[in-house]
Enzyme design. Sequence first.
Site, short mmCIF file in Angstrom:
data_model
loop_
_atom_site.label_atom_id
_atom_site.label_comp_id
_atom_site.label_asym_id
_atom_site.label_seq_id
_atom_site.Cartn_x
_atom_site.Cartn_y
_atom_site.Cartn_z
N GLU A 338 0.84 -1.09 0.15
CA GLU A 338 -0.12 -0.02 0.06
C GLU A 338 0.83 1.13 0.14
O GLU A 338 1.52 1.50 0.78
CB GLU A 338 -0.94 0.11 1.48
CG GLU A 338 -1.91 -1.12 1.45
CD GLU A 338 -2.66 -0.79 2.73
OE1 GLU A 338 -3.88 -1.22 2.64
OE2 GLU A 338 -2.32 -0.78 3.84
N CYS A 339 0.63 2.27 -0.93
CA CYS A 339 1.21 3.53 -0.86
C CYS A 339 2.86 3.24 -0.83
O CYS A 339 3.56 3.07 -1.87
CB CYS A 339 0.64 4.36 0.05
SG CYS A 339 1.08 6.08 -0.30
#
Length: 461
Positions: A338-339
Amino acid sequence: MSDFRDSRESHRETSASCPAVFIAAPASGQGKTTVTAALARMLRRRNKVVRVFKTGPDYLDPRVLSQASGRSVDPLDLWMAGETYCRRRLFEAAQEADLILVEGAMGLFDGEPSSADLAALFGLPMVIVMDVKGMAQTAAALVSGLVGFRDDIRIAGLIANACGSARHRELIEAALPESVPLLAAMPRDASLALPERHLGLVQAEEIRDDLEARFEAGAEALAGEGLAEALLGMAPVTFTAAPAEAAAPPRWLAGRTIGVARDAAFSFLYQANLDLLERMGASLRFFSPLEDPALPACDALWLPGGYPELHGARLAANADLHDDIRRAFAADLPILAECGGLLYALDTLTDQQGEIHAMLGLLPGAGAMRGRRGCQGMQTAELPEGPVRGHAHHRSQASGTPEPIGFGRRQRHPASGEAIYRARRLTATYLHLFFPDNPVAVARLFGADAVEADSIKECQA
């Protein structure tokens, strides 16, 4: 999945009551977190149990507030988490707290749903924090406008932040409407403000001792205002929750171990996400991509967001761990990136100084920081396993990536949201997912062998 709607369950409800206050502001940057942290520390010094919540998707403020209050701090968001989740968290807090503080996000009427929506739904009186530097009677005029904007909220008082002098305070207090007392004035003092960087506050773990000094100074500044007595003396708010809402989800991840990256580079972790994985039976093994030379034995990996751009050289230098993660990828272990985790999974990452660092190379592409430009907003990740609500908040970009398997669906705008990539069993996206929104999809994402699609109603967190 969660939704912004009234609960329709007909179960018998239980209730708990305690004083509760919503800390709001007319805009971002008014000092809400500084004041909320000072309030929490002031009451903690009086041996009061203060439970603090943060409105909206936020990883940084809750950890600062947790250090100030000595208790865990959860996000409350009516869209991302849903009414049932928020109601349950407040009900649980009220059973142990002397006072509940809920810190808002942005301006109190900004967003859909807004801070005011949450305060109105749960009957929370609002205290306005306003940076009054450069104005006096105008601060009172702004408060008057906030009071009259909606008739379903109650503004219980003003805390004037960055107040310049006793006379400055007098001018503001004299102009306020009778229904809104001036509860306190925080002095204009840079040593009270919380340090910031791109994406928000500096992480609490990096400046723990400095934060302690700021919390204590803020608590001392408020101690003589009679504020503790005013807040603790407010009429209790009653919170209700149906017993069925506390039911644990099925143990779909029993027997599975999930390796979770957690250190200064990867720290954007909702406690609610970790709790859900454990309630579904998973064992969590934390490791540091900055320090550890090898992965823990695990059946799946989670590479959350954080600040890999601040630690590019150290991440690149940990070649042994890179090899371990690449072997896990080749062996088809489920991996969620994630990210910041997405940036780590790419071939390279260019930091804010223009230095290029080699990353894992699980997904073709190059990550790079892009100054003050960024992307943020609430989105639903449309995954093959099922939709999961979350949000985006980043100031980097990924280029040269493969064709996405899908995109996030924005909360209200029709344009496509963040790209979602998949390679083997790696799922990578800029989106930060809120796992309790859809436990079924999350269990599948981390490799649960059999999850029934119609089980979602049984496992609301």
